[in-house]
Every structure is written in C-alpha cells, then in structure tokens.
Write an enzyme that holds these catalytic residues in place. Structure first.
Site, PDB file in Angstrom:
ATOM      1  CE  LYS A 268      37.964  45.202  42.212  1.00  0.00           C
ATOM      2  NZ  LYS A 268      39.396  45.541  42.358  1.00  0.00           N
ATOM      3  CB  THR A 269      38.008  41.382  36.509  1.00  0.00           C
ATOM      4  OG1 THR A 269      37.547  42.663  36.937  1.00  0.00           O
ATOM      5  CG2 THR A 269      37.352  41.030  35.191  1.00  0.00           C
TER       6      THR A 269
ATOM      7  CG  HIS B 127      38.148  53.180  43.940  1.00  0.00           C
ATOM      8  ND1 HIS B 127      37.809  52.281  44.932  1.00  0.00           N
ATOM      9  CD2 HIS B 127      38.242  54.402  44.540  1.00  0.00           C
ATOM     10  CE1 HIS B 127      37.707  52.932  46.074  1.00  0.00           C
ATOM     11  NE2 HIS B 127      37.962  54.206  45.871  1.00  0.00           N
TER      12      HIS B 127
ATOM     13  CG  ASP C  75      45.879  46.112  38.877  1.00  0.00           C
ATOM     14  OD1 ASP C  75      44.962  45.828  38.064  1.00  0.00           O
ATOM     15  OD2 ASP C  75      46.826  46.861  38.606  1.00  0.00           O
TER      16      ASP C  75
HETATM   17  P1  GDP Z   1      40.889  43.758  39.537  1.00  0.00           P
HETATM   18  O1  GDP Z   1      41.345  45.133  39.233  1.00  0.00           O
HETATM   19  O2  GDP Z   1      40.756  43.557  41.018  1.00  0.00           O
HETATM   20  O3  GDP Z   1      39.668  43.330  38.792  1.00  0.00           O
HETATM   21  O4  GDP Z   1      42.091  42.776  39.116  1.00  0.00           O
HETATM   22  P2  GDP Z   1      42.220  41.872  37.805  1.00  0.00           P
HETATM   23  O5  GDP Z   1      41.327  40.689  37.899  1.00  0.00           O
HETATM   24  O6  GDP Z   1      42.105  42.724  36.597  1.00  0.00           O
HETATM   25  O7  GDP Z   1      43.704  41.357  37.992  1.00  0.00           O
HETATM   26  C1  GDP Z   1      44.790  42.257  38.008  1.00  0.00           C
HETATM   27  C2  GDP Z   1      46.051  41.556  37.569  1.00  0.00           C
HETATM   28  O8  GDP Z   1      46.382  40.529  38.481  1.00  0.00           O
HETATM   29  C3  GDP Z   1      45.916  40.886  36.206  1.00  0.00           C
HETATM   30  O9  GDP Z   1      47.104  41.056  35.503  1.00  0.00           O
HETATM   31  C4  GDP Z   1      45.692  39.433  36.560  1.00  0.00           C
HETATM   32  O10 GDP Z   1      46.120  38.549  35.549  1.00  0.00           O
HETATM   33  C5  GDP Z   1      46.536  39.305  37.798  1.00  0.00           C
HETATM   34  N1  GDP Z   1      46.084  38.200  38.655  1.00  0.00           N
HETATM   35  C6  GDP Z   1      44.829  37.878  39.012  1.00  0.00           C
HETATM   36  N2  GDP Z   1      44.784  36.765  39.769  1.00  0.00           N
HETATM   37  C7  GDP Z   1      46.061  36.364  39.900  1.00  0.00           C
HETATM   38  C8  GDP Z   1      46.684  35.260  40.574  1.00  0.00           C
HETATM   39  O11 GDP Z   1      46.050  34.401  41.190  1.00  0.00           O
HETATM   40  N3  GDP Z   1      48.017  35.194  40.484  1.00  0.00           N
HETATM   41  C9  GDP Z   1      48.755  36.098  39.795  1.00  0.00           C
HETATM   42  N4  GDP Z   1      50.072  35.945  39.782  1.00  0.00           N
HETATM   43  N5  GDP Z   1      48.207  37.139  39.153  1.00  0.00           N
HETATM   44  C10 GDP Z   1      46.883  37.276  39.192  1.00  0.00           C
HETATM   45 MG    MG Z   2      38.473  44.376  37.492  1.00  0.00          MG
END
Ligand code: GDP
Ligand code: MG
Length: 349
Positions: free
Chosen positions: A24-25, A84, A21
């Site tokens: 990354k994606t 993960h 979260d």
């Molecule tokens: P991952 O698990 O690392 O791939 O994370 P995701 O890309 O799925 O992002 C997790 C959550 O964080 C999602 O709800 C995204 O919309 C949110 N998110 C990602 N980038 C940002 C950002 O720059 N600002 C905010 N406020 N939320 C973000």
């Molecule tokens: Mg992801």
C-alpha cells in the site's frame, strides 16, 4: 505564506486498503512518483509516507499519511495508514471520509485476512467504490497464477458485495518507483499491445513481463526472440504467426503486390516454370501461409509462365490474413524448400 488551493477538477477522498506488506505504501509513493513527471503530484518518498503523523480524530489517535495528486479528470487526497489498527480506527471513525478505495493485493499471495477485514469494514462504512491493484507481478512468472488471483479477487469482491467488475490493474509498485527504468516504460505501467493475425479475433492486452535467454527484459525491441507474459491471454488464443504490435500501428492483410525473385535450379529452387494461380506457401517471420499468385497481364498474355531465375512483380492472395507492412520480406516455399524471395511493395487489401 500558504498556497491557495485551486482546482476546477472534481475532488475525491480515497484510501489505500489491504493486507499488511501487500504494498500500500509503496503504491502510494509510486503514484506520486509517476504523476510527478507530469506535474500532477509532488513526488513523495516511501519513508515520508510510512512515518505517518499521529492525528486525533474523535479522541482516538490514528496514524495517517495524506498524499495529494491529480489526474486528467480529478483531484485526489489519498490516505495511507501504517498499521492495520490504524485502518480499522480510520474507517470506523470515518476520519478520512473516503469516497473510494484502492485495494492493494499481493499478486503472489492473493487476498489475506486483513484484505477481507478491510473489505467488510469498507462496505459497512459506505466506501463502496474500489479499484484493485494486483501488486508485485514481478514475483509471478506463471500467467495462470495471475488468472487465479484475478478470479480470487473477483470472488472476494462478490462475497463482500462490491462490484465484481471493478477494475483490476496488474502491476509492480516497486518497479514503478525505480528512478531510471531505462529507455522503455517502467514496469508499473505497461505498454499496451495488440495481438493479431491468422483470421483470429484481435486480442487487446498488456505485456506484464518479458524475458530473453532467461533474463528479465525492461524493453522489448523488434526482432527480439523474447518470452512475453501477457495479461489474461490463454495459450489457446495465440498461435505461431500472430504478431504482437503497438495498438493501431499494423493491420492484418491478405492481398498484396510484391517484387519477387524466383530461385534457379542451381540455387536450390524449382526445376520447372510456374503459371498464373500458382499456389505455394509464403513464409513471413515465423509462419507459412498458402497464397495464390496472380501474374501480371504481360506474362499471362505473352509468355504465360515464370521461369526459375526471373525477377517479377506479381500479386498474392493469402488464404488467411496476417500482420503485414510494405517492405516486409518473405520467402516462397514448397514443402519447406525455399524457391523464391520477395518484398511487399503495396498492400491491396
Ligand atoms: P504495506 O504494508 O501494504 O504498506 O506494504 P509496503 O508498501 O510497506 O510494502 C511491503 C514490502 O513489499 C516492502 O518490502 C516493499 O518494498 C515490497 N513491495 C512493494 N511493492 C512491490 C512490488 O511491486 N514488487 C516486489 N517484489 N516487492 C514489492
Ligand atoms: Mg504501509
């Protein structure tokens, strides 16, 4: 018919890394989205990347999404894993054969358990070149918080024996993804600025957030009375009277020629004349700076003095340089009282 892969640029395999979260994606999608504007990638939606296909690598099932893009210097294949466990398997089996990684850290949280686990594993499997994306800066309003996060990241890099001076980029992947960021730049890649004036060293930084009247600004225009969040700048480094400018556009100066009107007594100005080397304050935008007036030969030779009500061309040498341009206007003040008005006609030094 399949497209032929053609590239004269060096190729690199990289992977996103970081805690669940942290973005990354979203960042993967944002990279393709932004580069697609320059035809350097095919824009890939978050949902396409997140629904990663299953791959069989050495008998183990791993979900990975592969994304392709290029920059001016290199061609990249980026791997993003949904979970993960997929990262762990991917790294251990070496399925992605990454040459480097983008470590994504939520700037409102700092490094977490999986951040550390990924760093440890990456080092063990020989992925030792990293860039760090400190994401979600839109959630952070406190500049000192960003400094703390930066130190926290540096400490983690050091602990896991990565280069402490690896690039740390602050931004917002989600903002960079917004379709219509408005007439300015999207928040994901900031406008760079310089802060200069008052004899202090020029500060090069980035604006990572802006507000006016408590509302978020997407674009900051000249003359806005806005609060700017500046990356890595401490309160003590800036002072009233310094200017925030587009790099290389405006310089600091201490001597100029100006056309000046001296207010009359009735207009609230001086009651008496002044001579060469008169030394009032010059008020530019936000600050009073002492300057010394140099009167033209015609005046010093004949009349010797300037009277209230006169309109005259003269030179001014300020005791400290400030950001100035031709056509900038200023007030001449004595103890907070305006005694003249002027416009810069020529920069001398
Ligand atoms: P991952 O698990 O690392 O791939 O994370 P995701 O890309 O799925 O992002 C997790 C959550 O964080 C999602 O709800 C995204 O919309 C949110 N998110 C990602 N980038 C940002 C950002 O720059 N600002 C905010 N406020 N939320 C973000
Ligand atoms: Mg992801």
């Amino acid at each position: 018919k399949k497209e032929i892969f053609e590239s004269t640029k060096p190729h690199l395999n990289i992977a996103t890394l970081g805690h669940v979260d942290h973005g990354k994606t979203t960042l993967t999608s944002a990279i393709t989205h932004v580069l697609a504007r320059e035809n350097k990638a095919k824009s890939r939606k978050y949902e396409e990347i997140d629904a990663a296909p299953e791959e069989k690598a050495r008998g183990i099932t791993i979900k990975t999404a592969h994304v392709e893009f290029e920059t001016d210097r290199r061609h990249y294949a980026l791997v993003d894993c949904p979970g993960h466990a997929d990262y762990i398997k991917n790294m251990i089996t070496g399925a992605a054969q990454a040459n480097g990684g983008i470590l994504v850290v939520d700037a409102s949280q700092g490094g977490q358990a999986q951040t550390k686990e990924h760093l440890l594993l990456a080092k063990q499997v020989g992925v030792d070149k990293l860039v760090i994306f400190a994401n979600k800066v839109d959630l952070v309003t406190d500049n000192e918080m960003l400094e703390i996060i930066k130190e926290d990241i540096k400490e983690l890099l050091k602990k896991y024996k990565f280069d402490e001076n690896s690039p740390i980029i602050f931004g917002s992947a989600r903002k960079a993804l917004e379709e219509n960021p408005g007439p300015g730049e999207p928040m994901g890649h900031y406008q760079k600025v310089e802060i200069l004036g008052l004899g202090k060293e020029k500060i090069r930084t980035k604006v990572i957030g802006a507000e006016m009247f408590g509302k978020i600004l997407k674009v900051v225009k000249p003359n806005y009375d806005a609060a700017l969040l500046l990356q890595g700048v401490k309160r003590e480094q800036v002072a009233r009277g310094m200017a925030v400018v587009k790099p290389g556009t405006i310089n600091i100066h201490s001597k100029f020629e100006a056309q000046v009107y001296v207010l009359t007594k009735a207009e609230g100005g001086r009651h008496t004349t002044f001579e060469d080397k008169y030394s009032p304050q010059f008020y530019f935008h936000t600050v009073d700076i002492t300057g010394i007036v140099e009167l033209p030969k015609e005046v010093t030779g004949e009349k010797k003095v300037v009277n209230p009500g006169d309109n005259i061309s003269l030179k001014v040498k300020l005791i400290q340089p400030v950001a100035l341009e031709v056509n900038n206007t200023f007030s001449i003040r004595e103890g907070g009282k305006t005694v003249g008005k002027g416009i810069i006609t020529k920069i001398i030094e």
